[in-house]
Design an enzyme around this catalytic site. Structure first.
Site, short mmCIF file in Angstrom:
data_model
loop_
_atom_site.label_atom_id
_atom_site.label_comp_id
_atom_site.label_asym_id
_atom_site.label_seq_id
_atom_site.Cartn_x
_atom_site.Cartn_y
_atom_site.Cartn_z
N LYS A 69 2.87 11.49 6.87
CA LYS A 69 2.05 11.27 8.06
C LYS A 69 2.60 12.00 9.29
O LYS A 69 2.36 13.18 9.47
CB LYS A 69 1.88 9.77 8.31
CG LYS A 69 1.04 9.08 7.23
CD LYS A 69 0.64 7.70 7.63
CE LYS A 69 -0.09 6.97 6.50
NZ LYS A 69 -1.37 7.58 6.14
N ASP A 106 9.62 3.05 1.72
CA ASP A 106 8.41 3.80 2.05
C ASP A 106 8.20 3.69 3.56
O ASP A 106 7.63 2.72 4.06
CB ASP A 106 7.23 3.22 1.29
CG ASP A 106 5.92 3.96 1.59
OD1 ASP A 106 5.87 4.72 2.57
OD2 ASP A 106 4.95 3.77 0.84
N PHE A 139 0.86 -1.18 0.00
CA PHE A 139 0.00 0.00 0.00
C PHE A 139 0.89 1.23 0.00
O PHE A 139 1.55 1.53 0.99
CB PHE A 139 -0.94 0.05 1.21
CG PHE A 139 -1.88 1.23 1.13
CD1 PHE A 139 -3.05 1.16 0.39
CD2 PHE A 139 -1.57 2.42 1.76
CE1 PHE A 139 -3.90 2.25 0.29
CE2 PHE A 139 -2.42 3.52 1.66
CZ PHE A 139 -3.58 3.43 0.92
#
Length: 401
Positions: free
Chosen positions: A255, A226, A141
Site C-alpha cells: 500500500k 502483516d 484480512f
C-alpha cells in the site's frame, strides 16, 4: 443523464461487479482532497485504504516517478538495475532487518510469506514434508487470492471459491491461550495483523502482541506481521508493532510503500529466513522494478525523518478525542483505532455503514463502510487539522440528522 451518471452507467455495463463504489466519479486529487468530473470537491478520509498515506499527488513522489520514467521502468529480475540494491538496503534498514523480497501487491506479499514460512519450516525447522501449519486469526484480512481466502472467516470473501488451500489453523484474535493450544511441532508461523483493518480497525488487548512474540520464540515459530495497512506511519509509528515494543521475524509491507503512485510490496526478514530461496524458486516479472524502487525509495526517505509518524500521532490523538465525544449519546456505539485510523460503530437505528457513507458523500466527505454498521476513517497523513475538523463536523451533522 449527468456526466457522473453516464460514467457510472458505463462502468456498471462494462466492468465486473466485484466492487460497490460510492456514486462519485473522481477526476483529480491533491493532498487530502478529490474533485469529481463535475467539479465538486470531497475530503478524502479513506486514503486508498492507507495506500495514500502521503496524500494525492505528493510532489516528492510524483517527481521521483517522473525522473525514473525518463530513464528505465522495467528490466525484470533477469538483470540488475541501479535502483534495486539501494531500495533493498534502505527498506531493510527501516525495518531493522537484513533482506528484502520485493513484489507488487499486498496479496502477493502474503502469498510470498506463506511460501517462505513453509520452505523455512521444511529446510530449517525440520518439519516433515507437506505437514507445515500456519496459524492465523479469525476476522483477518490478508488479501483475496485463493490461498489467502482459504483462511478467511468472512463468508463474503470465501464463499464459492473452494476447494480451499489446506495448512492453516484459525484461532480467535487476541486470545493467547487459544494460540498456545493450537501450536504443534509442525507449526511454522503465526500470521497476524497488529491491528485488524477490514474487521473494523480492531486493536488487540494490551499484552497480546508481546505474548505472541514470546510464544513464537519459545516454540521456534516465525512471527509474521502483516503491516500492509497498519504500517508506514499510519498509527503514529513506522510500524504498529512498535506501540507494543515488539519486533517480528518478518514484516509484510505494501500500500503506502508505493505512495499511491505504483503498486509496491515487500517481504522483509532476516537472512536466515529469506535465505531459504534459491534462484528459480520464486519470483515476479514486475517485483522490484526500477519505477517501483524509485518511488519506494522516496517513501522510505520521507519516513526516515519521522515527521509523518509524529503528525499521525498528534492528529490521531485529536481525531480519537473528537470521536470519543460522539459515544454515549446514542449515535456512536464504539470507536477503536490508533493514530490517524479509526473504526466507528454507528448505532444501527441511524442506518447501515453504507448509508452513513452515502450521507457523508452528500456532505462532500468520503469514507467507507465495513461489516454492517462500521465506518472507517483513515485520512492521508498530510491532512490539515482544519480540514480534519471540517470532516468531523460533517460527520456530526449527518449523525444528528
Amino acid at each position: 443523464m449527468s456526466i457522473t451518471e453516464t460514467a457510472i452507467a458505463s462502468a456498471e455495463a462494462h466492468s465486473a461487479h466485484n466492487y460497490h463504489p460510492l456514486p462519485v466519479v473522481v477526476a483529480s486529487a491533491e493532498g487530502a482532497w478529490m474533485t469529481d468530473v463535475e467539479g465538486r470537491r470531497y475530503l478524502d478520509l479513506l486514503a486508498g485504504y492507507s495506500a495514500l498515506n502521503f496524500g494525492h499527488g505528493n510532489r516528492r513522489l510524483i517527481d521521483a516517478a517522473k525522473a525514473q520514467l525518463d530513464r528505465v521502468t522495467l528490466t525484470s529480475r533477469a538483470f540488475h538495475h541501479d535502483r534495486f540494491a539501494e531500495f533493498c538496503t534502505r527498506l531493510a534498514e527501516l525495518c531493522s532487518m537484513e533482506m528484502v523480497l520485493p513484489m507488487n501487491t499486498g496479496a502477493e506479499a502474503v502469498e510470498t510469506a506463506v511460501k517462505t514460512a513453509r520452505k523455512w519450516g521444511y529446510r530449517v525447522k525440520g518439519v516433515p514434508d507437506g505437514m507445515a501449519k500456519i496459524i492465523v486469526a479469525s476476522d483477518n484480512f490478508h488479501g483475496r487470492t485463493t490461498t489467502v481466502i482459504s483462511f478467511s472467516t468472512d463468508p463474503e470473501a470465501r464463499a464459492d471459491y473452494g476447494p480451499y488451500t489446506p495448512g492453516f489453523e484459525i484461532v480467535p484474535y487476541g486470545d493467547l491461550t487459544a494460540l498456545r493450544e493450537a501450536m504443534t511441532e509442525n507449526t511454522v508461523a503465526v500470521l497476524l495483523e497488529p491491528i485488524q483493518g477490514e474487521a473494523g480497525v480492531l486493536v488487540p488487548p494490551a499484552g497480546y502482541l508481546p505474548g505472541v512474540r514470546e510464544l513464537t520464540r519459545e516454540r521456534n515459530v516465525l512471527f509474521i506481521a502483516d503491516e500492509i495497512q497498519s504500517g508506514l506511519g499510519r498509527t503514529g509509528r513506522t510500524f504498529a508493532l512498535e506501540h507494543e515494543g515488539v519486533e517480528p521475524d518478518m514484516y509484510l509491507l505494501g500500500k503506502a510503500l508505493g505512495g499511491g503512485v505504483v503498486p509496491v510490496s515487500a517481504v522483509v526478514s532476516s537472512a536466515d529466513v529469506l535465505g531459504v530461496f534459491r534462484p528459480g524458486e520464486h519470483g515476479s516479472t514486475f517485483g522490484g522494478n526500477p519505477l517501483a524502487c524509485a518511488v519506494a525509495l522516496e517513501v522510505i526517505a520521507m519516513l526516515r525523518t519521522g515527521e509523518y509518524q509524529e503528525r499521525a500521532a498528534e492528529l490521531g490523538d485529536h481525531l480519537h478525542r473528537e470521536l470519543g465525544l460522539l459515544t454515549g449519546g446514542g449515535a456512536v456505539e464504539a470507536v477503536r483505532g490508533r493514530g490517524l485510523w479509526a473504526g466507528v460503530d454507528i448505532a444501527p437505528a441511524l442506518g447501515t455503514g453504507r448509508e452513513i457513507s452515502e450521507r457523508l458523500m452528500v456532505e462532500r466527505v468520503l469514507v467507507k463502510d465495513t461489516h454492517g454498521s462500521t465506518i472507517r476513517i483513515a485520512p492521508p497523513l498530510v491532512i490539515g487539522k482544519d480540514d480534519l475538523d471540517w470532516g468531523l463536523d460533517r460527520l456530526r451533522a449527518v449523525l444528528s440528522a
